[in-house]
Write a protein that holds these residues in place. Structure first.
Motif, PDB file in Angstrom:
ATOM      1  N   GLU A 170      -5.687   5.267   5.144  1.00  0.00           N
ATOM      2  CA  GLU A 170      -5.284   6.465   5.605  1.00  0.00           C
ATOM      3  C   GLU A 170      -6.304   6.292   7.209  1.00  0.00           C
ATOM      4  OE1 GLU A 170      -7.504   9.882   4.311  1.00  0.00           O
ATOM      5  OE2 GLU A 170      -6.991  10.856   6.428  1.00  0.00           O
ATOM      6  N   GLY A 171      -7.418   5.556   6.981  1.00  0.00           N
ATOM      7  CA  GLY A 171      -8.260   5.168   8.242  1.00  0.00           C
ATOM      8  C   GLY A 171      -7.590   4.289   9.311  1.00  0.00           C
ATOM      9  N   VAL A 172      -6.804   3.239   8.625  1.00  0.00           N
ATOM     10  CA  VAL A 172      -5.891   2.326   9.347  1.00  0.00           C
ATOM     11  C   VAL A 172      -4.730   3.370  10.330  1.00  0.00           C
ATOM     12  CG1 VAL A 172      -4.378   0.596   9.632  1.00  0.00           C
ATOM     13  CG2 VAL A 172      -6.579   0.396   7.918  1.00  0.00           C
ATOM     14  N   THR A 173      -4.173   4.082   9.676  1.00  0.00           N
ATOM     15  CA  THR A 173      -3.036   4.905  10.138  1.00  0.00           C
ATOM     16  C   THR A 173      -3.627   5.948  11.320  1.00  0.00           C
ATOM     17  OG1 THR A 173      -1.999   4.962   8.231  1.00  0.00           O
ATOM     18  CG2 THR A 173      -1.385   6.499   9.791  1.00  0.00           C
ATOM     19  N   ARG A 221       2.190  -6.515   7.227  1.00  0.00           N
ATOM     20  CA  ARG A 221       1.597  -5.183   7.147  1.00  0.00           C
ATOM     21  C   ARG A 221       0.924  -4.712   8.431  1.00  0.00           C
ATOM     22  NH1 ARG A 221       0.565  -1.226   3.416  1.00  0.00           N
ATOM     23  NH2 ARG A 221       0.993  -2.984   1.636  1.00  0.00           N
ATOM     24  N   TRP A 222       0.723  -5.435   9.041  1.00  0.00           N
ATOM     25  CA  TRP A 222       0.051  -5.104  10.464  1.00  0.00           C
ATOM     26  C   TRP A 222       1.127  -4.882  11.517  1.00  0.00           C
ATOM     27  CZ3 TRP A 222      -4.382  -3.155  10.178  1.00  0.00           C
ATOM     28  CH2 TRP A 222      -5.480  -3.541   9.181  1.00  0.00           C
ATOM     29  N   THR A 223       2.045  -5.803  11.548  1.00  0.00           N
ATOM     30  CA  THR A 223       2.970  -5.389  12.703  1.00  0.00           C
ATOM     31  C   THR A 223       3.755  -3.970  12.517  1.00  0.00           C
ATOM     32  OG1 THR A 223       4.666  -6.993  11.510  1.00  0.00           O
ATOM     33  CG2 THR A 223       3.537  -7.870  13.550  1.00  0.00           C
ATOM     34  N   SER A 224       4.146  -3.829  11.197  1.00  0.00           N
ATOM     35  CA  SER A 224       4.578  -2.515  10.747  1.00  0.00           C
ATOM     36  C   SER A 224       3.843  -1.416  10.848  1.00  0.00           C
ATOM     37  CB  SER A 224       5.043  -2.365   9.161  1.00  0.00           C
ATOM     38  OG  SER A 224       5.403  -3.506   8.701  1.00  0.00           O
ATOM     39  N   ALA A 225       2.381  -1.750  10.957  1.00  0.00           N
ATOM     40  CA  ALA A 225       1.599  -0.451  11.002  1.00  0.00           C
ATOM     41  C   ALA A 225       1.621  -0.179  12.378  1.00  0.00           C
ATOM     42  CB  ALA A 225       0.094  -0.859  10.507  1.00  0.00           C
TER      43      ALA A 225
END
Ligand SMILES: C[S@@+](CC[C@H](N)C(=O)[O-])C[C@H]1O[C@@H](n2cnc3c(N)ncnc32)[C@H](O)[C@@H]1O
Length: 253
Positions: A170-173, A221-225
């Motif tokens: 959640e923090g990443v988003t 994971r990071w490119t999609s985020a």
């Protein structure tokens, strides 16, 4: 102060010297006391591992030096107002200020809790900036990167190194949504996270604090985020121990 103090605790920067000395003593004892060759062999391998890991911390991970920009594409026009999210004691901030001598950086950090750095303060990052001679182009703000105290579209570019990957999902988003909000359309975001590659696996085989990434490895994971937060991914790559993704904020429809 005449040299950098990035504040990473000795456990991370020099901790491998403890097993190195311990296993070296055990090797010496095993030879002297004629313990079994098998035991002497095991101690030798462990002493070599500790020596190799110490060399990796000093020459590859280099926690007590400013980071090097992993891509020349970031802010290649060389100027602009840049945010550093989770700037800490300044390794990523100095990376930008040194590589882009006309840029101004606002360093943002929560300055509480333990993230490998002891007693971190805004004063420490300013002192490091003075050592580098770039303090005139830096301001520091204490804030949570999941709720940035800045207006929409108020920055030209942003970086974040080894900070967002400390957060939970959640923090990443939330932090990616925030950086997207405060960047102007077309603004660049350089995300740097820990890459659990061979260097890291050798030096730190035990679990560490970069939970979200470690449990969900892989660049996708990071490119999609980033894409989900409104960025077009323009470049990605790895360097020893790190993964970077360069995104450009899409125009708001
Ligand atoms: C490992 S340090 C990295 C510091 C610096 N970017 C570097 O590369 O050396 C992680 C930093 O993220 C900061 N941090 C973690 N969670 C944060 C949050 N929610 N808001 C702001 N900063 C945060 C910590 O205080 C810490 O300074």
């Amino acid at each position: 102060m005449t040299s950098y103090d990035f504040g990473y605790t000795w456990v991370w920067t020099h901790g491998h010297l403890v097993p190195l000395v311990a296993f070296a003593v055990l090797v010496a004892l095993a030879v002297w006391r004629r313990w079994s060759r098998w035991l002497a062999g095991v101690f030798t391998v462990l002493a070599l591992w500790a020596a190799a890991s110490f060399a990796i911390t000093q020459h590859v991970l280099r926690a007590n030096m400013p980071l090097e920009l992993p891509t020349a594409s970031f802010l290649h026009e060389g100027t602009g107002r840049v945010l550093d999210l989770g700037a800490g004691s300044g390794r990523s901030t100095l990376m930008v200020l040194q590589a882009r001598p006309a840029a101004h950086v606002t360093a943002v950090d929560i300055y509480r809790g333990y993230f490998g750095i002891d007693d971190n303060t805004p004063a420490r990052i300013m002192a490091n900036a003075r050592v580098a001679g770039v303090d005139g182009r830096l301001d520091v703000q204490t804030a949570d990167i999941r709720a940035l105290p800045f207006a929409d579209s108020s920055y030209d570019a942003a970086v974040s190194a080894f900070a967002i990957d400390h957060l939970n999902r959640e923090g990443v988003t939330r932090s990616l949504a925030e950086v997207s909000r405060v960047l102007r359309p077309g603004g660049e975001f350089l995300l740097i996270v820990l890459n659990v590659d061979g260097w890291v696996k050798v030096a730190y085989p035990l679990p560490h604090g970069h939970g979200y990434f470690s449990h969900s490895p892989g660049p996708n994971r990071w490119t999609s985020a980033l894409e989900g937060a409104g960025f077009e991914v323009v470049e990605q790559g790895t360097r020893p121990a790190l993964l970077y993704v360069l995104g450009r904020r899409r125009p708001t429809p």
